[in-house]
Write a protein that holds these residues in place. Structure first.
Motif, PDB file in Angstrom:
ATOM      1  N   UNK A   1       0.838  -1.201   0.000  1.00  0.00           N
ATOM      2  CA  UNK A   1       0.000   0.000   0.000  1.00  0.00           C
ATOM      3  C   UNK A   1       0.873   1.251   0.000  1.00  0.00           C
ATOM      4  N   UNK A   2       1.880   1.261   0.864  1.00  0.00           N
ATOM      5  CA  UNK A   2       2.725   2.452   0.976  1.00  0.00           C
ATOM      6  C   UNK A   2       3.603   2.618  -0.261  1.00  0.00           C
ATOM      7  N   UNK A   3       4.155   1.514  -0.769  1.00  0.00           N
ATOM      8  CA  UNK A   3       4.979   1.587  -1.983  1.00  0.00           C
ATOM      9  C   UNK A   3       4.162   2.099  -3.160  1.00  0.00           C
ATOM     10  N   UNK A   4       2.958   1.560  -3.328  1.00  0.00           N
ATOM     11  CA  UNK A   4       2.137   1.896  -4.493  1.00  0.00           C
ATOM     12  C   UNK A   4       1.490   3.280  -4.392  1.00  0.00           C
ATOM     13  N   UNK A   5       1.037   3.631  -3.191  1.00  0.00           N
ATOM     14  CA  UNK A   5       0.213   4.832  -3.039  1.00  0.00           C
ATOM     15  C   UNK A   5       0.929   5.992  -2.375  1.00  0.00           C
ATOM     16  N   UNK A   6       2.035   5.719  -1.723  1.00  0.00           N
ATOM     17  CA  UNK A   6       2.694   6.751  -0.932  1.00  0.00           C
ATOM     18  C   UNK A   6       3.462   7.765  -1.765  1.00  0.00           C
ATOM     19  N   UNK A   7       3.637   8.924  -1.194  1.00  0.00           N
ATOM     20  CA  UNK A   7       4.470   9.963  -1.805  1.00  0.00           C
ATOM     21  C   UNK A   7       5.939   9.671  -1.496  1.00  0.00           C
ATOM     22  N   UNK A   8       6.828  10.390  -2.148  1.00  0.00           N
ATOM     23  CA  UNK A   8       8.255  10.212  -1.866  1.00  0.00           C
ATOM     24  C   UNK A   8       8.561  10.502  -0.401  1.00  0.00           C
ATOM     25  N   UNK A   9       7.909  11.523   0.136  1.00  0.00           N
ATOM     26  CA  UNK A   9       8.118  11.865   1.549  1.00  0.00           C
ATOM     27  C   UNK A   9       7.632  10.745   2.456  1.00  0.00           C
ATOM     28  N   UNK A  10       6.491  10.149   2.137  1.00  0.00           N
ATOM     29  CA  UNK A  10       5.972   9.031   2.927  1.00  0.00           C
ATOM     30  C   UNK A  10       6.885   7.810   2.814  1.00  0.00           C
ATOM     31  N   UNK A  11       7.401   7.561   1.625  1.00  0.00           N
ATOM     32  CA  UNK A  11       8.355   6.465   1.452  1.00  0.00           C
ATOM     33  C   UNK A  11       9.551   6.646   2.376  1.00  0.00           C
ATOM     34  N   UNK A  12      10.119   7.836   2.340  1.00  0.00           N
ATOM     35  CA  UNK A  12      11.310   8.106   3.155  1.00  0.00           C
ATOM     36  C   UNK A  12      11.008   8.008   4.641  1.00  0.00           C
ATOM     37  N   UNK A  13       9.806   8.391   5.030  1.00  0.00           N
ATOM     38  CA  UNK A  13       9.444   8.445   6.447  1.00  0.00           C
ATOM     39  C   UNK A  13       9.096   7.077   7.012  1.00  0.00           C
ATOM     40  N   UNK A  14       8.453   6.216   6.230  1.00  0.00           N
ATOM     41  CA  UNK A  14       7.897   4.980   6.780  1.00  0.00           C
ATOM     42  C   UNK A  14       8.589   3.685   6.329  1.00  0.00           C
ATOM     43  N   UNK A  15       9.022   3.628   5.095  1.00  0.00           N
ATOM     44  CA  UNK A  15       9.497   2.343   4.574  1.00  0.00           C
ATOM     45  C   UNK A  15      10.784   1.829   5.237  1.00  0.00           C
ATOM     46  N   UNK A  16      11.791   2.663   5.507  1.00  0.00           N
ATOM     47  CA  UNK A  16      13.005   2.113   6.133  1.00  0.00           C
ATOM     48  C   UNK A  16      12.727   1.385   7.444  1.00  0.00           C
ATOM     49  N   UNK A  17      11.869   1.938   8.288  1.00  0.00           N
ATOM     50  CA  UNK A  17      11.561   1.292   9.563  1.00  0.00           C
ATOM     51  C   UNK A  17      10.806  -0.009   9.395  1.00  0.00           C
ATOM     52  N   UNK A  18       9.960  -0.093   8.372  1.00  0.00           N
ATOM     53  CA  UNK A  18       9.228  -1.334   8.113  1.00  0.00           C
ATOM     54  C   UNK A  18      10.175  -2.418   7.613  1.00  0.00           C
ATOM     55  N   UNK A  19      11.211  -2.030   6.877  1.00  0.00           N
ATOM     56  CA  UNK A  19      12.184  -2.989   6.369  1.00  0.00           C
ATOM     57  C   UNK A  19      13.064  -3.535   7.492  1.00  0.00           C
ATOM     58  N   UNK A  20      13.460  -2.680   8.413  1.00  0.00           N
ATOM     59  CA  UNK A  20      14.331  -3.122   9.512  1.00  0.00           C
ATOM     60  C   UNK A  20      13.569  -3.864  10.608  1.00  0.00           C
ATOM     61  N   UNK A  21      12.235  -3.765  10.585  1.00  0.00           N
ATOM     62  CA  UNK A  21      11.449  -4.376  11.650  1.00  0.00           C
ATOM     63  C   UNK A  21      11.330  -3.494  12.873  1.00  0.00           C
ATOM     64  N   UNK A  22      11.935  -2.313  12.828  1.00  0.00           N
ATOM     65  CA  UNK A  22      11.801  -1.383  13.948  1.00  0.00           C
ATOM     66  C   UNK A  22      10.397  -0.799  14.001  1.00  0.00           C
ATOM     67  N   UNK A  23       9.704  -0.807  12.861  1.00  0.00           N
ATOM     68  CA  UNK A  23       8.304  -0.400  12.806  1.00  0.00           C
ATOM     69  C   UNK A  23       7.461  -1.600  12.386  1.00  0.00           C
ATOM     70  N   UNK A  24       6.348  -1.770  13.075  1.00  0.00           N
ATOM     71  CA  UNK A  24       5.385  -2.819  12.747  1.00  0.00           C
ATOM     72  C   UNK A  24       4.122  -2.141  12.252  1.00  0.00           C
ATOM     73  N   UNK A  25       3.472  -2.739  11.265  1.00  0.00           N
ATOM     74  CA  UNK A  25       2.315  -2.095  10.643  1.00  0.00           C
ATOM     75  C   UNK A  25       1.056  -2.935  10.799  1.00  0.00           C
ATOM     76  N   UNK A  26      -0.074  -2.265  10.583  1.00  0.00           N
ATOM     77  CA  UNK A  26      -1.379  -2.932  10.598  1.00  0.00           C
ATOM     78  C   UNK A  26      -2.279  -2.200   9.616  1.00  0.00           C
ATOM     79  N   UNK A  27      -3.357  -2.859   9.219  1.00  0.00           N
ATOM     80  CA  UNK A  27      -4.386  -2.190   8.431  1.00  0.00           C
ATOM     81  C   UNK A  27      -5.714  -2.398   9.148  1.00  0.00           C
ATOM     82  N   UNK A  28      -6.451  -1.320   9.331  1.00  0.00           N
ATOM     83  CA  UNK A  28      -7.679  -1.349  10.128  1.00  0.00           C
ATOM     84  C   UNK A  28      -8.879  -1.129   9.223  1.00  0.00           C
TER      85      UNK A  28
END
Length: 384
Positions: A100-127
């Protein structure tokens, strides 16, 4: 028959996943199940091993490889261990939230959220799911109203995978009155005022999976946390449901394959009336039926995997894979447990946990009945 689904890169990746599992999963999994919560270190260890975010660009820390077969490898290894709770959490992150973030996110959102999701330091959910709203996303009542440049989000969600651990929650909310053209996706971050986690839901299976209730009381969501286009949430969801359903289908196939292997090992090790249980004709017939059904199902699901990689997987075809594979998993674990006899009903063997864990597969991501309705509508549509 020759199976060319995996190549040398996938086989090498399997060794990495297996090593991760031996070090970071197997020694702790029983404790996680008892405590009904997976340790966050399992996530960061997975990130360190390169298991998360394979499809994320390398510039953001990911693997830069949008090949779903790598996700299948992870599902295979965790299924072999009976680690369904962890597999479900990883699937939510890699198969739903990150795309969802890769496809729909802006460059700023990519930079802000994706690195943490890759390292596992951030965990995600969809509600998406609400107490009164399951598969019918158009009936969602959680709402967001504009307040200057921000949005105020209010509502309740339930059955949210990764709900306790989640640092980023993609929330589906109503931003207008039109059932189809009024849903919008918002990313709510941990610590936002008015965002509260309710109870961790006590389930009959996947005990370590932190499935939870979430509450939003006038949560202020900045405009830069809108994911995709305002009012296009329904379209965004429908476009990405095939991948989610394929994820469940493949997990079911992997789980059923592991359950049949455990069963075969058991019946040819145990004897009754002076004969190996596996040598009784009834046992051989059961094994023959299940192995055949799994082989045929694997062929279709693997075709679906290739289709999702080239962008041609349709909603109807994903629905076929989802309902068939999950219902097959029910048959495999049920008949496998029967062949284990009384021991199958104990915690001494993995088949008992598989029996409990598998039951949800025909429910979440759209029930079997919903899948058949989708396929049926597709068939009817071809005859109008």
């Amino acid at each position: 028959m020759k199976d060319d689904f995996y190549d040398d890169d996938h086989r090498a990746f399997r060794e990495v996943v297996t090593e991760y599992a031996a070090r970071s999963v197997t020694p702790h999994y029983e404790q996680w199940e008892r405590e009904h919560l997976i340790d966050r270190r399992a996530w960061t260890a997975a990130g360190e091993a390169g298991l998360l975010g394979m499809a994320v660009p390398e510039s953001l820390g990911g693997g830069g490889v949008d090949d779903y077969r790598f996700r299948c490898v992870v599902a295979d290894v965790l299924a072999d261990l009976g680690a369904t709770s962890l597999a479900a959490g990883f699937a939510l992150q890699d198969d739903i939230a990150i795309p969802y973030i890769v496809d729909l996110g802006t460059s700023e959102q990519h930079d802000r959220w994706l690195p943490g999701l890759v390292t596992g330091e951030s965990v995600s959910a969809i509600a998406m799911t609400e107490p009164g709203t399951g598969s019918d996303v158009r009936a969602i009542t959680t709402s967001a109203v504009r307040d200057g440049d921000d949005w105020l989000l209010s509502g309740q969600k339930t059955f949210i995978t990764n709900g306790i651990h989640a640092d980023l929650v993609i929330v589906v909310a109503r931003t207008g009155d039109d059932p189809r053209a009024s849903l919008t996706l918002f990313v709510v971050e941990r610590g936002a005022a008015g965002f509260e986690r309710g109870r961790r839901i006590d389930k009959i299976g996947i005990h370590a999976q932190d499935t939870a209730e979430l509450f939003f009381d006038r949560v202020r969501v900045p405009a830069e946390n809108v994911l995709g286009e305002v009012g296009r949430g329904f379209v965004h969801l429908m476009e990405r449901l095939p991948r989610e359903r394929l994820s469940i289908a493949y997990a079911a196939l992997a789980g059923a394959t592991a359950a049949l292997r455990w069963t075969e090992d058991y019946v040819f090790e145990r004897s009754a009336f002076g004969t190996r249980v596996g040598d009784f004709q009834n046992t051989r017939f059961v094994l023959a039926e299940l192995e055949t059904e799994l082989d045929v199902t694997r062929a279709y699901v693997q075709r679906a995997v290739r289709a999702v990689d080239d962008g041609s997987l349709t909603t109807a075809d994903a629905s076929k894979a989802k309902w068939w594979a999950t219902e097959l998993q029910q048959r495999v674990v049920t008949r496998g447990l029967q062949l284990f006899g009384g021991y199958g009903f104990t915690e001494d063997y993995p088949i008992g946990r598989a029996y409990r864990d598998a039951r949800v597969q025909t429910l979440y991501g759209g029930t079997t009945e919903i899948m058949k309705e989708i396929i049926g509508r597709d068939i009817a549509g071809r005859h109008t």
